[in-house]
Scaffold this active site. Structure first.
Site, PDB file in Angstrom:
ATOM      1  N   CYS A  14       0.869  -1.185   0.000  1.00 49.96           N
ATOM      2  CA  CYS A  14       0.000   0.000   0.000  1.00 49.96           C
ATOM      3  C   CYS A  14       0.904   1.233   0.000  1.00 49.96           C
ATOM      4  O   CYS A  14       2.076   1.138  -0.388  1.00 49.96           O
ATOM      5  CB  CYS A  14      -0.979  -0.016   1.179  1.00 49.96           C
ATOM      6  SG  CYS A  14      -0.207   0.075   2.809  1.00 49.96           S
ATOM      7  N   ASN A  17       2.206   1.527   4.457  1.00 50.05           N
ATOM      8  CA  ASN A  17       2.501   0.267   5.171  1.00 50.05           C
ATOM      9  C   ASN A  17       2.158   0.355   6.656  1.00 50.05           C
ATOM     10  O   ASN A  17       2.817  -0.247   7.501  1.00 50.05           O
ATOM     11  CB  ASN A  17       3.960  -0.183   4.974  1.00 50.05           C
ATOM     12  CG  ASN A  17       4.236  -1.611   5.417  1.00 50.05           C
ATOM     13  OD1 ASN A  17       5.294  -1.909   5.957  1.00 50.05           O
ATOM     14  ND2 ASN A  17       3.296  -2.513   5.220  1.00 50.05           N
ATOM     15  N   CYS A  19      -1.587   0.885   7.340  1.00 50.78           N
ATOM     16  CA  CYS A  19      -3.030   0.594   7.408  1.00 50.78           C
ATOM     17  C   CYS A  19      -3.401  -0.616   6.556  1.00 50.78           C
ATOM     18  O   CYS A  19      -3.569  -1.732   7.073  1.00 50.78           O
ATOM     19  CB  CYS A  19      -3.862   1.802   6.967  1.00 50.78           C
ATOM     20  SG  CYS A  19      -3.643   3.261   8.012  1.00 50.78           S
ATOM     21  N   ARG A  20      -3.542  -0.418   5.243  1.00 48.81           N
ATOM     22  CA  ARG A  20      -4.143  -1.472   4.415  1.00 48.81           C
ATOM     23  C   ARG A  20      -3.262  -2.703   4.239  1.00 48.81           C
ATOM     24  O   ARG A  20      -3.740  -3.837   4.406  1.00 48.81           O
ATOM     25  CB  ARG A  20      -4.520  -0.901   3.038  1.00 48.81           C
ATOM     26  CG  ARG A  20      -5.672   0.077   3.093  1.00 48.81           C
ATOM     27  CD  ARG A  20      -5.771   0.873   1.810  1.00 48.81           C
ATOM     28  NE  ARG A  20      -4.603   1.716   1.617  1.00 48.81           N
ATOM     29  CZ  ARG A  20      -4.347   2.442   0.539  1.00 48.81           C
ATOM     30  NH1 ARG A  20      -5.199   2.392  -0.468  1.00 48.81           N
ATOM     31  NH2 ARG A  20      -3.269   3.191   0.461  1.00 48.81           N
ATOM     32  N   SER A  21      -1.991  -2.511   3.869  1.00 47.29           N
ATOM     33  CA  SER A  21      -1.185  -3.717   3.615  1.00 47.29           C
ATOM     34  C   SER A  21      -0.894  -4.510   4.893  1.00 47.29           C
ATOM     35  O   SER A  21      -0.911  -5.744   4.850  1.00 47.29           O
ATOM     36  CB  SER A  21       0.086  -3.406   2.813  1.00 47.29           C
ATOM     37  OG  SER A  21       0.958  -2.553   3.495  1.00 47.29           O
ATOM     38  N   ASP A 127      -8.177   4.195   0.748  1.00 47.66           N
ATOM     39  CA  ASP A 127      -7.222   4.567   1.789  1.00 47.66           C
ATOM     40  C   ASP A 127      -7.999   5.097   2.998  1.00 47.66           C
ATOM     41  O   ASP A 127      -8.669   6.125   2.888  1.00 47.66           O
ATOM     42  CB  ASP A 127      -6.301   5.649   1.196  1.00 47.66           C
ATOM     43  CG  ASP A 127      -5.242   6.105   2.169  1.00 47.66           C
ATOM     44  OD1 ASP A 127      -5.315   5.722   3.360  1.00 47.66           O
ATOM     45  OD2 ASP A 127      -4.345   6.836   1.743  1.00 47.66           O
TER      46      ASP A 127
HETATM   47  P1  4NP Z   1      -1.871   2.934   3.990  1.00 46.96           P
HETATM   48  O1  4NP Z   1      -2.485   4.305   4.550  1.00 46.96           O
HETATM   49  O2  4NP Z   1      -1.281   3.242   2.644  1.00 46.96           O
HETATM   50  O3  4NP Z   1      -3.048   2.039   3.908  1.00 46.96           O
HETATM   51  O4  4NP Z   1      -0.839   2.491   5.024  1.00 46.96           O
HETATM   52  C1  4NP Z   1      -1.793   5.497   4.601  1.00 46.96           C
HETATM   53  C2  4NP Z   1      -0.961   5.762   5.652  1.00 46.96           C
HETATM   54  C3  4NP Z   1      -0.311   6.978   5.724  1.00 46.96           C
HETATM   55  C4  4NP Z   1      -0.489   7.923   4.750  1.00 46.96           C
HETATM   56  C5  4NP Z   1      -1.312   7.643   3.673  1.00 46.96           C
HETATM   57  C6  4NP Z   1      -1.968   6.426   3.599  1.00 46.96           C
HETATM   58  N1  4NP Z   1       0.181   9.185   4.819  1.00 46.96           N
HETATM   59  O5  4NP Z   1      -0.047  10.013   3.941  1.00 46.96           O
HETATM   60  O6  4NP Z   1       0.942   9.418   5.765  1.00 46.96           O
END
Ligand code: 4NP
Length: 161
Positions: A14, A17, A19-21, A127
């Site tokens: 993702c 790294n 939340c989703r992954s 996201d």
């Molecule tokens: P992820 O979510 O890609 O599912 O881990 C996010 C975590 C942090 C951010 C964006 C998406 N960020 O912009 O910091």
């Protein structure tokens, strides 16, 4: 069942790294343990961005994983070109992850890249980091749990397990 198979190497990707992954990793770890096939898989996750390197899972994602008994120890890391070489399947959450990974990986390895929702409808996993609330994280859990069951069925059929 072969207890020492060559593992199928699966990397969930993702953006951050956190939340989703990692949710996908926790869910898939739980699914393979439930089926007693953890020896058949090498599982990890990584992010295309570097903002959260070394961090643990986002507390909201951890809460959902805990509710479903799928929590695990996680440290965020960034995806590398070597990951593209080493892993058999690179499962991305959305189109932006896919673009970033295609830019990083040699073209000869692009056929390892799939959207994680491919077995259902190839849609993007939204996201949940900004503003989606716990409902957003619940939605991510439901989507991933549905799709990862299908991936597991597919892989177990392929390996005649
Ligand atoms: P992820 O979510 O890609 O599912 O881990 C996010 C975590 C942090 C951010 C964006 C998406 N960020 O912009 O910091």
């Amino acid at each position: 069942m072969n207890e020492n198979p060559t593992p199928i190497r699966v990397l969930f990707v993702c953006l951050g790294n956190i939340c989703r992954s990692p949710m996908a990793e926790g869910i898939f770890r739980k699914l393979v343990e439930e089926q007693g096939v953890e020896n058949h898989f090498d599982i990890d996750s990584a992010g295309t961005g570097d903002w959260h390197l070394g961090e643990s899972i986002d507390p909201r994602a951890r809460q959902i994983l805990s509710e479903y008994d799928a929590d695990y120890e996680h440290t965020a890391r960034q995806v590398t070109t070597r990951d593209c070489e080493c892993y058999d399947y690179l499962l991305v959450m959305d189109a932006a992850n896919e673009r970033a990974l295609r830019a990083l990986c040699p073209v000869s390895l692009h056929d390892k890249i799939y959207r994680v929702m491919e077995p259902i409808d190839n849609s993007e996993v939204p996201d949940p980091y900004y503003g989606a609330g716990m409902q957003g994280f619940e939605q991510v859990y439901r989507m991933l749990n549905q799709s990862l069951q299908r991936w597991l069925e597919r892989w177990l059929e392929d390996t005649n397990t």
